[in-house]
Structures are given as C-alpha cells and as structure tokens.
Design a protein around this motif. Structure first.
Motif, short mmCIF file in Angstrom:
data_model
loop_
_atom_site.label_atom_id
_atom_site.label_comp_id
_atom_site.label_asym_id
_atom_site.label_seq_id
_atom_site.Cartn_x
_atom_site.Cartn_y
_atom_site.Cartn_z
N UNK A 21 13.22 -15.29 14.79
CA UNK A 21 14.10 -14.80 15.87
C UNK A 21 13.90 -15.61 17.14
N UNK A 22 12.67 -16.00 17.43
CA UNK A 22 12.41 -16.82 18.62
C UNK A 22 13.16 -18.15 18.52
N UNK A 23 13.11 -18.75 17.33
CA UNK A 23 13.82 -20.02 17.12
C UNK A 23 15.33 -19.82 17.26
N UNK A 24 15.83 -18.72 16.69
CA UNK A 24 17.27 -18.45 16.78
C UNK A 24 17.70 -18.13 18.21
N UNK A 25 16.79 -17.52 18.98
CA UNK A 25 17.11 -17.23 20.38
C UNK A 25 17.30 -18.52 21.16
N UNK A 26 16.49 -19.55 20.85
CA UNK A 26 16.67 -20.85 21.50
C UNK A 26 18.01 -21.46 21.09
N UNK A 27 18.34 -21.35 19.79
CA UNK A 27 19.62 -21.86 19.32
C UNK A 27 20.77 -21.15 20.03
N UNK A 276 -5.36 -10.11 15.81
CA UNK A 276 -4.89 -11.26 16.59
C UNK A 276 -3.85 -10.82 17.61
N UNK A 277 -4.32 -10.12 18.59
CA UNK A 277 -3.46 -9.53 19.61
C UNK A 277 -3.11 -10.53 20.71
N UNK A 278 -3.81 -11.63 20.75
CA UNK A 278 -3.62 -12.58 21.86
C UNK A 278 -3.03 -13.89 21.36
N UNK A 279 -2.44 -14.64 22.30
CA UNK A 279 -1.89 -15.94 21.96
C UNK A 279 -0.58 -15.88 21.19
N UNK A 280 0.09 -14.73 21.20
CA UNK A 280 1.35 -14.61 20.48
C UNK A 280 1.17 -14.35 19.00
N UNK A 290 7.35 -8.13 21.31
CA UNK A 290 8.26 -9.19 20.85
C UNK A 290 9.56 -8.59 20.33
N UNK A 291 9.46 -7.47 19.61
CA UNK A 291 10.65 -6.80 19.08
C UNK A 291 11.51 -6.26 20.22
N UNK A 292 10.87 -5.66 21.20
CA UNK A 292 11.62 -5.14 22.35
C UNK A 292 12.28 -6.28 23.13
N UNK A 293 11.58 -7.39 23.25
CA UNK A 293 12.15 -8.55 23.94
C UNK A 293 13.35 -9.10 23.18
#
Length: 327
Positions: A21-27, A276-280, A290-293
C-alpha cells in the motif's frame, strides 16, 4: 517475510499488504501530479506560432475546465509531456503490481500453499487433470510488461526529433496509449479481485516460519538486550547453533530457542513479529497506525478526485450557458 527468496524474519500478512500500500500510495501521488500537465489549455497555439486573432484564451480555458493556458505556442505543439508522464506513471504502477502478482503466484504453489483461491479464479490444464492454475497472476504480469514496452516506444519515437510539430511525436509516439489504459484497467480489476479472494492458510505460514527459523534475528536482538552480548557475537552464536543442529539432524529451531527463557520459547510466532515495533516494522501498534494512515490517504484522494469532478461539472454548466447566449 522473505529476502532473496529465503525465509528472513517473522512478519504478518497485514504488514505485507501495508508495505504494498505504501508503494501504491506513491504511485497514486505521481498520478495526481499528472493534473498539472492535463490542466493546461493549448487553445490559440495553432500551428506553433499562436494567432493574430484577438481571442480571450483565459475565458475559453475556464469554460473548458482548465486552470491555466499554455504560455508558449511552440511548446504547446512540440511537447507530449502528458503522454510520456502517463506512460511512465502507469509503467511504474504496473511494475509494482506485477511484483505483487509474482509473490502471490509463488505463494499459491504447492510448495508454499500460503493461499488458496476459489476455483472460478483459476484455470485447469487441457492435458493434466490435477492442475489448478492461478493464471490470472500471469495475466497481470504480462499486461504490465506491455506498459513498459509502450513507454520505451514513445520515448524512442520522440528521441532526436526537432522541438516542433512532427508526425513522430503527434502520431507514432502515441500509438498504443489506448491499449496501455485498457491494460492498466484490467490489471487493477484483476489485482483487486485476486487479493480480496485469496484465503490465507495460517498453518502453512507457521510451518514456513518454523522451518526457516524466522525467529533467529529476534533471538539475536534478545541476546543483545537481555544478555548484553554484542550483536556480532549473538549472530555467530545462533549461526553456530543452526549449523550444528543441521549436521546432527536435530531441529534447528529448538536449538535456537535453547538460548532464550522458557517464557519466550512458549510464545507464538506473532510475538516475534509484534516485537519489532520500531523502524516501521510489523509491531501491532505500528500496523494499526499504518492502516489508519492508509485509510486517511484514501479519503483525501477520494475527496481530491471529487473536487476535480465538481470543477469540471461547473465548467460544463457555464460553457453550455455561454453557448446558449450565442445560439
């Protein structure tokens, strides 16, 4: 999570989807940027030197729904930036979706069996009756490849062409752009359909995590934090445990877990992902944020599209009103 086709670390399905989704958001961002080129009215540019007729370009532009006029007539007829940017943006988007399709196609093989697809989204074989082929992923990958070809064709047609009106830029370079738009429409439809219908097989996920000792990095970080070992030493210690287990034909996972407390050993795989709560990473709170964003971005984009549609609808009403005055 896989790295170089090998089991790497413990993640979650939600984490993978949010990564895409992050990649698609950039697209999506760069697709929105196309409006800058689309929003320029070329009226009056004529053959590239403007016109001697005293026309009101700004009024015409507004009535046609544009926000500005081309400042230079020669540039207006010479450039095909919009077509190139459309092709480029869709090629990048198609590449993103082809990589996602490759993952799913691999993960639906019998060797992985991470996902199951309904029969109506698969094909069979005219010769081999046992086969269930998720061939639609191949369609996505194949159609995305044509996007790249059309982009290269357009760039090549425009290369070394004089900066003015020419057949290469106005005709030949644009051959197939309708196919590109149709292929992208098909790709988006198939991707949405396949991802929404793919059913995760949790047991297979856990099998891969255990067999690939995906917790190894998490255990190494545990040794650094709790046992105060340098990461280099923790890394070597775990590698040594795995190597010895393989040579002695015992379970490498159990050998790695011998380095942690009984409480950690009893934890399910999801614990190591959420750690692994940090660093994304795939931590629970990070995943929720991330889902809310992602949902917030989607709402913003939907509202943006609606605002453009309202502007164009308003321009159409004004245009018809002005036409009636003349007629």
């Amino acid at each position: 999570i896989y790295s170089q086709f090998q089991v790497a670390q413990v993640g979650t399905y939600a984490y993978y989807l949010l990564a895409v989704e992050e990649a698609l958001a950039r697209d999506q961002h760069f697709l929105k940027e196309l409006l800058f080129s689309l929003d320029e009215c070329t009226i009056g540019a004529a053959a590239g030197c403007g016109t001697s007729f005293s026309i009101n370009r700004e009024l015409i532009a507004r009535l046609l729904g544009f926000s500005r006029c081309s400042p230079n007539a020669l540039d207006a007829v010479a450039n095909r930036d919009l077509a190139l940017r459309v092709l480029s943006s869709l090629s990048i988007l198609g590449t993103t979706l082809s990589r996602m399709a490759q993952d799913y196609q691999l993960w639906t093989t019998q060797e992985f069996a991470f996902f199951d697809l309904p029969d109506n989204l698969c094909g069979s074989s005219s010769m081999m009756p046992q086969k269930k082929n998720p061939y639609l992923f191949e369609v996505i990958k194949g159609k995305s490849a044509t996007l790249n070809g059309m982009l290269v064709q357009a760039l090549t047609c425009m290369h070394n062409v004089p900066f003015s009106n020419s057949v290469e830029t106005s005709v030949e370079a644009l051959q197939g752009i309708d196919i590109v738009l149709k292929n992208m429409s098909d790709i988006l439809l198939l991707t949405e359909l396949l991802v929404s219908k793919a059913r995760p097989v949790k047991a297979q996920f856990n099998k891969s995590i255990n067999k690939g000792v995906a917790v190894a990095t998490g255990v190494a970080e545990y040794l650094v934090k709790e046992k105060k070992l340098p990461f280099r030493e923790a890394h070597f210690k775990i590698g040594e445990k795995i190597s010895r287990a393989i040579s002695q034909q015992v379970d490498p996972l159990e050998e790695v877990f011998s380095l942690v407390s009984d409480g950690l050993r009893a934890q399910k795989a999801i614990f190591w992902a959420h750690a692994n709560e940090y660093g994304g990473g795939p931590g629970k709170n990070t995943t929720i944020k991330s889902y809310q964003s992602a949902k917030r971005r989607l709402r913003i984009d939907v509202n943006w599209i609606k605002s453009i549609e309202r502007r164009w609808e308003s321009a159409e009403i004004k245009l018809q009103r002005e036409i009636k005055k003349i007629i």
